[in-house]
Enzyme design. Sequence first.
Site, PDB file in Angstrom:
ATOM      1  N   ASP A  66       0.842  -1.191   0.000  1.00  0.00           N
ATOM      2  CA  ASP A  66       0.000   0.000   0.000  1.00  0.00           C
ATOM      3  C   ASP A  66       0.882   1.246   0.000  1.00  0.00           C
ATOM      4  OD1 ASP A  66      -2.465   1.266  -0.040  1.00  0.00           O
ATOM      5  OD2 ASP A  66      -2.532   1.466   2.138  1.00  0.00           O
TER       6      ASP A  66
ATOM      7  N   TYR B 199       1.129   5.779  -0.371  1.00  0.00           N
ATOM      8  CA  TYR B 199       0.721   6.961   0.406  1.00  0.00           C
ATOM      9  C   TYR B 199       0.954   8.165  -0.500  1.00  0.00           C
ATOM     10  CZ  TYR B 199       0.774   9.719   4.862  1.00  0.00           C
ATOM     11  OH  TYR B 199       0.513  10.578   5.913  1.00  0.00           O
TER      12      TYR B 199
ATOM     13  N   HIS C 125      -4.253  13.958   1.186  1.00  0.00           N
ATOM     14  CA  HIS C 125      -4.406  12.970   2.261  1.00  0.00           C
ATOM     15  C   HIS C 125      -3.214  13.024   3.213  1.00  0.00           C
ATOM     16  CE1 HIS C 125      -5.303   9.265   4.404  1.00  0.00           C
ATOM     17  NE2 HIS C 125      -4.118   8.774   4.055  1.00  0.00           N
TER      18      HIS C 125
ATOM     19  N   GLU D 100     -10.437   3.619   3.352  1.00  0.00           N
ATOM     20  CA  GLU D 100      -9.574   4.478   2.545  1.00  0.00           C
ATOM     21  C   GLU D 100      -9.924   4.213   1.082  1.00  0.00           C
ATOM     22  OE1 GLU D 100      -5.777   5.639   5.252  1.00  0.00           O
ATOM     23  OE2 GLU D 100      -5.426   3.984   3.884  1.00  0.00           O
TER      24      GLU D 100
ATOM     25  N   GLU E 282      -9.134   4.008  -2.538  1.00  0.00           N
ATOM     26  CA  GLU E 282      -7.898   3.853  -3.306  1.00  0.00           C
ATOM     27  C   GLU E 282      -8.194   3.153  -4.637  1.00  0.00           C
ATOM     28  OE1 GLU E 282      -4.480   2.335  -1.293  1.00  0.00           O
ATOM     29  OE2 GLU E 282      -5.167   2.959   0.692  1.00  0.00           O
TER      30      GLU E 282
ATOM     31  N   ASP F  71      -9.063   0.189   1.584  1.00  0.00           N
ATOM     32  CA  ASP F  71      -8.083  -0.200   2.604  1.00  0.00           C
ATOM     33  C   ASP F  71      -8.689   0.096   3.982  1.00  0.00           C
ATOM     34  OD1 ASP F  71      -5.676  -0.797   3.905  1.00  0.00           O
ATOM     35  OD2 ASP F  71      -4.960   1.262   3.709  1.00  0.00           O
TER      36      ASP F  71
ATOM     37  N   ARG G 210      -8.353   3.100  13.009  1.00  0.00           N
ATOM     38  CA  ARG G 210      -7.509   4.268  13.326  1.00  0.00           C
ATOM     39  C   ARG G 210      -6.958   4.246  14.732  1.00  0.00           C
ATOM     40  NH1 ARG G 210      -6.172   5.630   8.356  1.00  0.00           N
ATOM     41  NH2 ARG G 210      -7.977   6.218   7.092  1.00  0.00           N
TER      42      ARG G 210
ATOM     43  N   GLN H 278      -4.189   1.600  14.742  1.00  0.00           N
ATOM     44  CA  GLN H 278      -3.087   2.159  13.944  1.00  0.00           C
ATOM     45  C   GLN H 278      -2.332   3.259  14.696  1.00  0.00           C
ATOM     46  OE1 GLN H 278      -4.601   3.882  10.301  1.00  0.00           O
ATOM     47  NE2 GLN H 278      -2.585   4.561   9.587  1.00  0.00           N
TER      48      GLN H 278
ATOM     49  N   LYS I 182      -4.405  -2.383   9.809  1.00  0.00           N
ATOM     50  CA  LYS I 182      -4.718  -2.511   8.386  1.00  0.00           C
ATOM     51  C   LYS I 182      -4.889  -3.961   7.960  1.00  0.00           C
ATOM     52  CE  LYS I 182      -3.646   1.865   7.072  1.00  0.00           C
ATOM     53  NZ  LYS I 182      -4.460   2.720   6.200  1.00  0.00           N
TER      54      LYS I 182
ATOM     55  N   THR J 131      -8.949  -5.918   3.318  1.00  0.00           N
ATOM     56  CA  THR J 131      -8.822  -4.971   2.216  1.00  0.00           C
ATOM     57  C   THR J 131      -9.754  -5.488   1.128  1.00  0.00           C
ATOM     58  OG1 THR J 131      -6.499  -4.588   2.760  1.00  0.00           O
ATOM     59  CG2 THR J 131      -7.213  -3.951   0.535  1.00  0.00           C
TER      60      THR J 131
ATOM     61  N   THR K 195      -4.572   6.654  -0.241  1.00  0.00           N
ATOM     62  CA  THR K 195      -5.887   7.271  -0.165  1.00  0.00           C
ATOM     63  C   THR K 195      -5.968   8.469  -1.099  1.00  0.00           C
ATOM     64  OG1 THR K 195      -5.960   6.624   2.132  1.00  0.00           O
ATOM     65  CG2 THR K 195      -7.614   8.228   1.408  1.00  0.00           C
TER      66      THR K 195
ATOM     67  N   GLU L 197     -10.757  11.929   7.632  1.00  0.00           N
ATOM     68  CA  GLU L 197     -10.641  13.271   7.060  1.00  0.00           C
ATOM     69  C   GLU L 197     -12.014  13.948   6.973  1.00  0.00           C
ATOM     70  OE1 GLU L 197      -8.179  11.065   3.979  1.00  0.00           O
ATOM     71  OE2 GLU L 197      -7.582  13.134   3.558  1.00  0.00           O
TER      72      GLU L 197
END
Lengths: 420, 420
Positions: free
Chosen positions: A126, A128, A133, A198, A200, A232, A236, A239, A252, A256, A349, A363
């Site tokens: 994955d 970023y 984001h 997320e 993606e 994804d 939170r 994480q 995570k 998925t 994301t 977000e």
Amino acid sequence: MSNLLKSWITSANSADTDFPLNNLPYGVFSIGDSDAHCGVAIGDMILDVTAAEEAGVLTPADVPVFDVPFWNDFMELGAEAWAAFRADLTAALAEGSEKQAALEPHLVAQSGATLHMPVAVSEYTDFYAGMQHAKNMGSIMRGSPDLPANWLHIPIGYNGRASTVVVSGTDIHRPLGQTKAPDTEMPSFGPCKRLDIELEMGAIVGTGSTMGQPISVDQADAMIFGYVLLNDWSARDIQGWEYQPLGPFQGKAFGTTISPWIVTAAALEDFRTATPPREKELLPYLAENKPGLYDINLEVTMQPKDAAKATTITRTNYSRMYYSAAQQLCHHAVCGCEMNAGDLLGSGTISGPTKDEFGSLLELSWAGREPFTLDTGETRSFIEDGDTLTLKGHAQGDGYRIGFGECRGTILPAVKNPFE
Amino acid sequence: MSNLLKSWITSANSADTDFPLNNLPYGVFSIGDSDAHCGVAIGDMILDVTAAEEAGVLTPADVPVFDVPFWNDFMELGAEAWAAFRADLTAALAEGSEKQAALEPHLVAQSGATLHMPVAVSEYTDFYAGMQHAKNMGSIMRGSPDLPANWLHIPIGYNGRASTVVVSGTDIHRPLGQTKAPDTEMPSFGPCKRLDIELEMGAIVGTGSTMGQPISVDQADAMIFGYVLLNDWSARDIQGWEYQPLGPFQGKAFGTTISPWIVTAAALEDFRTATPPREKELLPYLAENKPGLYDINLEVTMQPKDAAKATTITRTNYSRMYYSAAQQLCHHAVCGCEMNAGDLLGSGTISGPTKDEFGSLLELSWAGREPFTLDTGETRSFIEDGDTLTLKGHAQGDGYRIGFGECRGTILPAVKNPFE
């Protein structure tokens, strides 16, 4: 830009279908208790290519490649075979094709089919690569929107967990895990309280590289077989407590979700678009020689368990990303890391510059400080049990669309904590 | 504690062999150009169990499990089958066995065999469970020996790259990659300048778990098939620039070497030892009900290209770790992450409390500030081209040892930079 290509399967000739003749995405399906077969979506039908191969009507190689319920064997044939098969399929399904009579017995209705994973995922990585984001995450998690020092130079990625990549429609249990509130001394164990998505895109690697040998961005681009939508799922709170210093792990790893149809890079060719202007010059190995992103409209809907309809909570576009999948794949292999057919690369994301384009609930609710309201009147900061989250995406052509189908998942309550 | 078990293969009856009848580790080998077969090391010989199964002399299951060149199919039979096969093997290879005549045709000399990966690695996860190593890394990378806030509560891990896990004896090219010196504004691209090892044990998962379902430490312990030595080659300069905020990626992805023989958990049973006292109480899900580590002596040697002999650069013991593989596996699955046969878990770098027990060159040379001297008189801070690094390990019984063989790799020069 092409026009709509007409098929003898008339449902494929609508401006609204995800699957016109221009698309021809690859999936795996079953009917009732029968074995899973490889199939191609066309209008509201699926062409059973396992059966068509067995009958000798479509034979992409000298040996069977559709006798297994995933597209990996076909991918390993390489880009020339991909192009030849797509050309054969396009001709065979076009209006006036001589193969119509031979193929008709191998068509099944999508409405009666169960869709499975289209690919045996070798490894999952994955990235970023969305700037907005990354800035949002910095603001929320670390108190500053400043990008990490390496962000403008490296398509940052981390290895994820392939064993829990599942196909759209698979329910996901709310994960258990270890978390710690800022005001407590000891962590605790229990169901995730800040469950998120997320938004993606996933790139599927079709041909591999050799251990010890770097590849260029152009080589990487040619190795990408196709794309799927990818959610994804992210815990939170788990994480946030675990990710320093070695990155996301259990936050995570519980699931998925990908959309069931691999939309080929060939089908998206007309929709290529360049990455945005560089804020700092990239090192030469990462330079983009041709547009590496695609103009793909994306949206996410959320539907509580008993709600009559889903609410669209965000709309954005894949072209918002700062790095392309080809740049990510190049960077992934540059140290000599062997890449294989079936490797799945999450884009990171996708969040546009304004709040209505943000690609995660973290977000959208700004970490729960600004809950958002659904069409039903309910509010949400994170996912509640029974909520269904659905990603959709399509590239818009002139009178047709290249659609991805749905990437959907419902969150089930956590399993009973066996450690209480 | 058992005594040496006597075999009719007399080389197995020495106190110095890694492979007495008490051990019986599992590997994959070939002779010349022949197909790779599954084999069991015994003294200086290998019992070809693929051939023995085909001949009907050893049949662990109703269907062939050794007709593939890895032990995954056998592992998936489960723990009862593992125990039964080990009992059969032990009896068949013991002094006075009635099977001697039937097995003799299936013995080959180790000296003439090429060893291959014993397992098809499904996914690879690396942990960070050595306290002294974590303190050293904190001191060197972040300026303080303080452990990360979560370290005493979580067996911290990150997903690694399975595609570049290779067997002992495989040469590794010095990786290319992106690095940045503290005093420059822009990063640069080229060969790694701070190439390192990490001395680890690898645990091989033998039976899987179900997506969505946590497992206990005891269940995890029972799922572990065996152990290997593991060298987590590390490019410190690439790692240092890339690892914030999502963890190590290309700094670790170019190669991981394991020893060729899977030493079973059963063979190590007599050498179990508890993890050290807890500095903070663990959450109940991670509590250890039986000793989870093993008393395994470890050492690393380094041999420059033209040196007549290798220098031992560190000696330590697996019992130095703060978390066991069973605790790591439990944590790995606790969110619902499906684990599979063939998953490989790196223990994390094993460093004892004093400098002569440190498990990486970064620690041994304190990031290059205190180069160490080899027996040849040469000094080293990091690995130079042509250096061979070898890990060795054994558990010491009364008159016998349970040995792992070697985990060896030579560093070749970087491939030509194709981006210049």
